[in-house]
Design a protein around this motif. Structure first.
Motif, PDB file in Angstrom:
ATOM      1  N   TYR A   1      83.235  13.195 -20.077  1.00 20.76           N
ATOM      2  CA  TYR A   1      84.455  13.981 -19.957  1.00 20.76           C
ATOM      3  C   TYR A   1      85.655  13.088 -19.689  1.00 20.76           C
TER       4      TYR A   1
ATOM      5  N   SER B   1      87.694  10.203 -15.680  1.00 21.12           N
ATOM      6  CA  SER B   1      86.953  10.098 -16.926  1.00 21.12           C
ATOM      7  C   SER B   1      85.592   9.459 -16.639  1.00 21.12           C
TER       8      SER B   1
ATOM      9  N   LYS C   1      81.567  19.391 -28.693  1.00 14.36           N
ATOM     10  CA  LYS C   1      82.761  18.824 -28.063  1.00 14.36           C
ATOM     11  C   LYS C   1      83.659  19.999 -27.704  1.00 14.36           C
TER      12      LYS C   1
ATOM     13  N   GLU D   1      87.286  21.275 -25.817  1.00 16.41           N
ATOM     14  CA  GLU D   1      88.595  21.059 -25.218  1.00 16.41           C
ATOM     15  C   GLU D   1      88.911  22.319 -24.441  1.00 16.41           C
TER      16      GLU D   1
ATOM     17  N   THR E   1      91.621  24.015 -21.400  1.00 19.31           N
ATOM     18  CA  THR E   1      92.752  23.971 -20.480  1.00 19.31           C
ATOM     19  C   THR E   1      92.443  24.950 -19.366  1.00 19.31           C
TER      20      THR E   1
ATOM     21  N   ASN F   1      93.383  19.608 -18.180  1.00 20.91           N
ATOM     22  CA  ASN F   1      93.002  19.589 -19.594  1.00 20.91           C
ATOM     23  C   ASN F   1      91.782  18.689 -19.768  1.00 20.91           C
TER      24      ASN F   1
ATOM     25  N   ASN G   1      88.490  17.200 -22.010  1.00 21.58           N
ATOM     26  CA  ASN G   1      87.794  16.894 -23.262  1.00 21.58           C
ATOM     27  C   ASN G   1      86.379  16.533 -22.839  1.00 21.58           C
TER      28      ASN G   1
ATOM     29  N   GLU H   1      82.140  16.142 -24.011  1.00 20.75           N
ATOM     30  CA  GLU H   1      81.085  16.062 -25.015  1.00 20.75           C
ATOM     31  C   GLU H   1      79.762  16.305 -24.307  1.00 20.75           C
TER      32      GLU H   1
END
Length: 160
Positions: free
Chosen positions: A13, A25, A57, A59, A61, A131, A133, A135
């Motif tokens: 992430y 991250s 994956k 995304e 918010t 936010n 991201n 996987e």
């Protein structure tokens, strides 16, 4: 296998604030492990990952209400400088543990003056839209031990 309650999820992430600054991250580290449906991660991200599978994956918010909450003004207080007796130098950003009626609370110094210190007991990410991201790397059934403890074990999860 899809992400549902009691599944252990391994994920990479990156999370950014509204300005696009990276807050955290897993890049260059082991993936994060968590157990779905056990409040091991913020509710908004858990909801966004429900039903996903290996290789997906995502995304997402996440509004403050589904992350670390809104800023609670009552948790920002001025305390006498004398409350920090024994601390030679007080600086903005320093962390302390304070005692409250509900037990220990982590606070961060926001301001220092001659007579008072302003502390904030809100989570550092309170009030922020996050936010993500993500996987999904692996999804597996939780072990009996993980279920009894309420969290994932192993690399990237909780170590005993």
């Amino acid at each position: 296998m899809n992400i549902t309650k009691d599944k252990v999820v391994s994920m990479h992430y990156t999370v950014k604030n509204s300005d696009g600054d990276v807050i955290d991250s897993s890049e260059g580290r082991d993936p994060l492990l968590y157990m779905q449906g056990h409040r091991n991660i913020i509710p908004g991200l858990e909801n966004a990952l429900e039903g996903k599978a290996i290789g997906d994956k995502v995304e997402a918010t996440i509004a403050p209400a589904e992350a670390y909450g809104e800023v609670i003004e009552e948790l920002i207080q001025d305390v006498p400088r004398s409350a920090f007796e024994g601390v030679d130098k007080l600086e903005v950003g320093m962390n302390f543990q304070a005692q409250s009626e509900q037990g220990p609370v982590n606070v961060v110094i926001k301001e220092v003056s001659e007579e008072k210190v302003t502390v904030d007991g809100n989570h550092p990410l309170a009030g922020q839209t996050l936010n993500f991201n993500v996987e999904v790397v692996e999804v597996r059934d939780a072990t009996e031990e993980e279920l009894s403890h309420g969290h994932a074990h192993g690399a990237g999860g909780h170590q005993h």
